[in-house]
Design an enzyme around this catalytic site. Sequence first.
Site, PDB file in Angstrom:
ATOM      1  N   HIS A 172       0.828  -1.217   0.000  1.00  0.00           N
ATOM      2  CA  HIS A 172       0.000   0.000   0.000  1.00  0.00           C
ATOM      3  C   HIS A 172       0.858   1.261   0.000  1.00  0.00           C
ATOM      4  CE1 HIS A 172      -3.279  -2.764   1.177  1.00  0.00           C
ATOM      5  NE2 HIS A 172      -2.345  -3.310   1.943  1.00  0.00           N
ATOM      6  N   SER A 293      14.798  20.886 -17.430  1.00  0.00           N
ATOM      7  CA  SER A 293      13.598  21.664 -17.734  1.00  0.00           C
ATOM      8  C   SER A 293      14.030  22.933 -18.433  1.00  0.00           C
ATOM      9  CB  SER A 293      12.876  21.991 -16.433  1.00  0.00           C
ATOM     10  OG  SER A 293      12.068  23.137 -16.603  1.00  0.00           O
ATOM     11  N   LYS A 299      16.126  21.279 -12.360  1.00  0.00           N
ATOM     12  CA  LYS A 299      15.450  20.006 -12.590  1.00  0.00           C
ATOM     13  C   LYS A 299      16.305  18.933 -13.259  1.00  0.00           C
ATOM     14  CE  LYS A 299      11.139  19.641 -12.716  1.00  0.00           C
ATOM     15  NZ  LYS A 299      10.261  18.829 -11.872  1.00  0.00           N
ATOM     16  N   GLU A 306       9.545   7.551 -17.491  1.00  0.00           N
ATOM     17  CA  GLU A 306       8.194   8.096 -17.698  1.00  0.00           C
ATOM     18  C   GLU A 306       7.670   7.718 -19.078  1.00  0.00           C
ATOM     19  OE1 GLU A 306       7.573  12.300 -16.304  1.00  0.00           O
ATOM     20  OE2 GLU A 306       9.613  12.042 -15.621  1.00  0.00           O
TER      21      GLU A 306
END
Length: 480
Positions: A172, A293, A299, A306
């Site tokens: 979980h 970025s 970043k 992804e």
Amino acid sequence: MTHPNGIAPGSSGDEQTTKAWSGRFSEPVSDLVKRYTASVFFDNRMAAQDIRGSLAHAKMLARQGIIGAQDLADIERGMAQIRDEIANGSFNWNLDDEDVHLNIEKRLTALVGDAGKRLHTGRSRNDQVATDIRLWLRDAIDQAVVLLADFQRALLDTAEQHAATPLPGHTHLQVAQPVTFGHHLMAYVEMARRDAERLADCRRRVNRLPLGAAALAGTSYPIDREFVAKELGFDEVCENSLDAVSDRDFAIEFCAAAALTMTHLSRLSEELILWMSPRFGFIDLADRFCTGSSIMPQKKNPDVPELVRGKTGRVNGHLVALLTLMKGQPLAYNKDNQEDKEPLFDAADTLIDTLRIYTDMIPGIRVKADAMRAALSLGFATATDLADYLVKKGLPFRDAHEAVALAVREAEKRGVDLPQMALADLRTCMAHVNGAGERLGDDVFAVLTVEGSLDSRNHIGGTAPAQVRAAIARARKRLA
Ligand code: ARG
């Protein structure tokens, strides 16, 4: 006689606009319809398979005396040239000739004359295309299986380095029990192993020869299908002509296997993304798999994982596309089937590229073992070990569960982890549960350590470092 489109059928006039079936039609198709129905600009990637299939068919026709030895020699010579033209980029793919099969056959006829026109004897594009796809897919499967083995080896190398590195195991997404990072990676080795098994199983059904089914009913020529099957490395022939030209279940099976593999890689991607987030801070990925970025200078984003997660949706979509393509088709061949190629090709391309990238990305994972260990001390990860300790001292498990819950509550109140509690305090907080407190001795602290917890799970499939190393050794042996 002149055809209404101005070209005599079979004349050596403007071959560009002479369709293989032009004798039957009284007007040409519009440019839009031509574009809509053509597949040559995506099925020409099966050119090598198409030529291979044609050569095997021609060889069989010659052996059976259906065409002459000279015809075969001409066809072989023409195909050799076509292969060269395709390889050096000079082959002129023509939309007017619809697909890879007609483009190659037309060029062959231009090169060798009548022999080229004899090639299609006893054959249809329906059994031809089914054969080409199977040959193509067989190669793709073989590539994917090799890459799955490479991927597993990359995982094994990293797992070996971290066979004893503690990591919070989650359920979980809450800290559950300590595991080792190596054990965690070995879960993906198991998945990849099943993925490879699925592909190998799918290959058995891909590797059957449709050629000889002709359009749908077979052919009246005395063909030898077994010979063609052997020439092309097929294990057997498809036993029913209607089925052979129409079903694409083998492609659907492949997409299902690809979707499952991608799903596994997507889960791993999700973990890498989470672990790389400063909220976890468990790993860093090599810069070459990340991007920055354009606006936020600080970043470093895990773009590659992804995209793997995103592309999984695409492959799942291809599976659904092929299932939907098939579901309403009456026997036998329908043109719907031309729509099988783009999803199939893209599923295979995506799978193969993803496996390649992953194999390279795994060794580039920098493991932050300190952060993993620090996280373990925050989630009472050894609470189950404390309960098991009490059980071993004679307390029923349900009572032990309750006693430990009380201890956790107390530790939480004090802002410490279980091993930091004094023995007396542990005893006090569980005193009322069936004499739990009295069962605690000094030896309890050994089981409350992360290493004690890990070492105690010492059975096949457990996370004890010794077991992880044994699992790695078994996996290496399987891959050898
Ligand atoms: N390009 C077609 C396909 O991909 C080849 C078979 C065409 N057969 C036909 N009868 N129109 O399925």
